[in-house]
Design an enzyme around this catalytic site. Sequence first.
Site, PDB file in Angstrom:
ATOM      1  N   GLU A  19      -7.133   5.238   7.382  1.00 14.34           N
ATOM      2  CA  GLU A  19      -6.848   6.617   6.960  1.00 14.34           C
ATOM      3  C   GLU A  19      -8.025   7.205   6.187  1.00 14.34           C
ATOM      4  O   GLU A  19      -8.184   8.422   6.125  1.00 14.34           O
ATOM      5  CB  GLU A  19      -5.536   6.642   6.156  1.00 14.34           C
ATOM      6  CG  GLU A  19      -4.347   6.428   7.094  1.00 14.34           C
ATOM      7  CD  GLU A  19      -3.150   5.723   6.491  1.00 14.34           C
ATOM      8  OE1 GLU A  19      -3.041   5.663   5.262  1.00 14.34           O
ATOM      9  OE2 GLU A  19      -2.325   5.211   7.277  1.00 14.34           O
ATOM     10  N   GLY A  55       2.391   2.719  10.926  1.00 18.20           N
ATOM     11  CA  GLY A  55       3.306   3.812  10.590  1.00 18.20           C
ATOM     12  C   GLY A  55       4.478   4.022  11.523  1.00 18.20           C
ATOM     13  O   GLY A  55       5.278   4.932  11.323  1.00 18.20           O
ATOM     14  N   HIS A  87      -9.981   1.601   4.802  1.00 18.57           N
ATOM     15  CA  HIS A  87      -8.680   1.792   5.468  1.00 18.57           C
ATOM     16  C   HIS A  87      -8.840   2.837   6.571  1.00 18.57           C
ATOM     17  O   HIS A  87      -9.601   3.801   6.416  1.00 18.57           O
ATOM     18  CB  HIS A  87      -7.627   2.241   4.440  1.00 18.57           C
ATOM     19  CG  HIS A  87      -6.236   2.174   5.002  1.00 18.57           C
ATOM     20  ND1 HIS A  87      -5.743   3.143   5.855  1.00 18.57           N
ATOM     21  CD2 HIS A  87      -5.252   1.253   4.865  1.00 18.57           C
ATOM     22  CE1 HIS A  87      -4.504   2.804   6.209  1.00 18.57           C
ATOM     23  NE2 HIS A  87      -4.184   1.663   5.613  1.00 18.57           N
ATOM     24  N   SER A  92       3.064  -1.515  10.778  1.00 20.76           N
ATOM     25  CA  SER A  92       4.511  -1.553  11.006  1.00 20.76           C
ATOM     26  C   SER A  92       5.139  -2.896  10.665  1.00 20.76           C
ATOM     27  O   SER A  92       5.986  -3.406  11.406  1.00 20.76           O
ATOM     28  CB  SER A  92       4.836  -1.156  12.454  1.00 20.76           C
ATOM     29  OG  SER A  92       4.412   0.160  12.699  1.00 20.76           O
ATOM     30  N   ASN A 152       0.860  -1.191   0.000  1.00 22.15           N
ATOM     31  CA  ASN A 152       0.000   0.000   0.000  1.00 22.15           C
ATOM     32  C   ASN A 152       0.894   1.238   0.000  1.00 22.15           C
ATOM     33  O   ASN A 152       1.436   1.616   1.035  1.00 22.15           O
ATOM     34  CB  ASN A 152      -0.914  -0.019   1.236  1.00 22.15           C
ATOM     35  CG  ASN A 152      -1.810   1.208   1.288  1.00 22.15           C
ATOM     36  OD1 ASN A 152      -1.855   2.000   0.343  1.00 22.15           O
ATOM     37  ND2 ASN A 152      -2.521   1.368   2.399  1.00 22.15           N
ATOM     38  N   TRP A 153       1.042   1.828  -1.167  1.00 22.12           N
ATOM     39  CA  TRP A 153       1.945   2.987  -1.297  1.00 22.12           C
ATOM     40  C   TRP A 153       1.353   4.244  -0.676  1.00 22.12           C
ATOM     41  O   TRP A 153       2.034   5.264  -0.583  1.00 22.12           O
ATOM     42  CB  TRP A 153       2.242   3.249  -2.775  1.00 22.12           C
ATOM     43  CG  TRP A 153       3.080   2.208  -3.450  1.00 22.12           C
ATOM     44  CD1 TRP A 153       3.579   1.047  -2.892  1.00 22.12           C
ATOM     45  CD2 TRP A 153       3.541   2.231  -4.807  1.00 22.12           C
ATOM     46  NE1 TRP A 153       4.305   0.356  -3.830  1.00 22.12           N
ATOM     47  CE2 TRP A 153       4.309   1.055  -5.017  1.00 22.12           C
ATOM     48  CE3 TRP A 153       3.389   3.124  -5.865  1.00 22.12           C
ATOM     49  CZ2 TRP A 153       4.908   0.765  -6.238  1.00 22.12           C
ATOM     50  CZ3 TRP A 153       3.985   2.829  -7.082  1.00 22.12           C
ATOM     51  CH2 TRP A 153       4.741   1.658  -7.264  1.00 22.12           C
ATOM     52  N   LYS A 154       0.077   4.204  -0.336  1.00 25.55           N
ATOM     53  CA  LYS A 154      -0.596   5.390   0.203  1.00 25.55           C
ATOM     54  C   LYS A 154      -0.409   6.560  -0.778  1.00 25.55           C
ATOM     55  O   LYS A 154      -0.452   6.354  -1.980  1.00 25.55           O
ATOM     56  CB  LYS A 154      -0.127   5.672   1.621  1.00 25.55           C
ATOM     57  CG  LYS A 154      -0.263   4.421   2.508  1.00 25.55           C
ATOM     58  CD  LYS A 154      -0.120   4.669   3.969  1.00 25.55           C
ATOM     59  CE  LYS A 154      -0.343   3.361   4.746  1.00 25.55           C
ATOM     60  NZ  LYS A 154      -0.315   3.521   6.185  1.00 25.55           N
ATOM     61  N   GLY A 201       2.785  -0.841   4.563  1.00 28.03           N
ATOM     62  CA  GLY A 201       2.720   0.572   4.230  1.00 28.03           C
ATOM     63  C   GLY A 201       4.095   1.144   3.931  1.00 28.03           C
ATOM     64  O   GLY A 201       4.643   0.928   2.840  1.00 28.03           O
ATOM     65  N   GLU A 214      -5.891  -4.146  10.838  1.00 27.22           N
ATOM     66  CA  GLU A 214      -4.830  -3.136  10.977  1.00 27.22           C
ATOM     67  C   GLU A 214      -5.120  -2.280  12.203  1.00 27.22           C
ATOM     68  O   GLU A 214      -5.867  -1.306  12.114  1.00 27.22           O
ATOM     69  CB  GLU A 214      -4.798  -2.216   9.754  1.00 27.22           C
ATOM     70  CG  GLU A 214      -4.462  -2.907   8.464  1.00 27.22           C
ATOM     71  CD  GLU A 214      -3.830  -1.937   7.462  1.00 27.22           C
ATOM     72  OE1 GLU A 214      -2.670  -2.151   7.112  1.00 27.22           O
ATOM     73  OE2 GLU A 214      -4.469  -0.954   7.073  1.00 27.22           O
TER      74      GLU A 214
HETATM   75  P1  13P Z   1       2.661   0.771   7.872  1.00 29.69           P
HETATM   76  O1  13P Z   1       3.200  -0.526   7.346  1.00 29.69           O
HETATM   77  O2  13P Z   1       3.391   1.979   7.394  1.00 29.69           O
HETATM   78  O3  13P Z   1       2.489   0.734   9.372  1.00 29.69           O
HETATM   79  O4  13P Z   1       1.186   0.934   7.272  1.00 29.69           O
HETATM   80  C1  13P Z   1       0.269  -0.076   7.442  1.00 29.69           C
HETATM   81  C2  13P Z   1      -0.899   0.231   6.594  1.00 29.69           C
HETATM   82  O5  13P Z   1      -1.675   1.126   6.881  1.00 29.69           O
HETATM   83  C3  13P Z   1      -1.045  -0.539   5.361  1.00 29.69           C
HETATM   84  O6  13P Z   1      -2.289  -0.335   4.794  1.00 29.69           O
END
Ligand code: 13P
Length: 248
Positions: A97, A171, A95, A210, A8-10, A231, A165
């Site tokens: 976010e 993060g 998600h 993470s 997930n590149w966000k 992420g 998650e």
């Molecule tokens: P991280 O791996 O940066 O904690 O993010 C997890 C995430 O939200 C994947 O969708």
Amino acid sequence: MKAIIVANWKMNPATMREAKKLFDATREASESARNVGLIVAPPAIFLRELRARYKGKRIAFAAQSTNAEAGGAFTGGISLLQAKDAGAQYVIVGHSERRAKGETSEEAGKIVVAALASGVTPILCVGELSRTHSGEHFSFVREQLQAGFAGVEPGKIVKVLIAYEPVWAIGGEKTMSPHDMHEMTIFIKKTIVGAKGEAGMNVKILYGGSTTESNAAPMLQESGVVGLLVGHVSIDAYRFSTLINSLG
Ligand code: 13P
């Protein structure tokens, strides 16, 4: 069975040029990671072009978010058919976010139903914001699951991937232990069995939060999950390559 790893590149990277570079490095890494089924979720604006330059079969693509509606006056929205037309076989739904920006569990449930109807596999994200000793996180996750699966026919349950998650683990350096995830895996299955019947035992669960090159393998081996949503490590080509190659 191959581990399902979702990159997930966000909202990264900044340019198409960098996205191509990151994708090329990811593709190269995927070629030696034989036990991994890789799903790349780039920003929607990069999706079609990345899909077009990929000729292999090892990588599938996901949209990071879509609307449930098929079309109409939804400024800024992306429909499932648009995402599919651009090359997405999967869609991340609910998600944290997106939920933080106002997406509700009910909307997530509608997107799950619409995705199944459109032939796009939904990856439904659930997870509590924080944990206390009183165990409230279980009822929080139960409600998200019940709303997310509300419109799913029992025969289609196994077509939905569930990504647990926990928001407190996203993060940063804080992650969940495989032992605690194992407890959550059982809880999620029980909840789906309670809501939808025995087929719930077979749901596929992923973990996200993470995930790194050092904790990915133990999580997959010890917690009962079949995959991981990655992420920030997924946008670091070297670390991500190390991660997927640590899975054998
Ligand atoms: P991280 O791996 O940066 O904690 O993010 C997890 C995430 O939200 C994947 O969708």
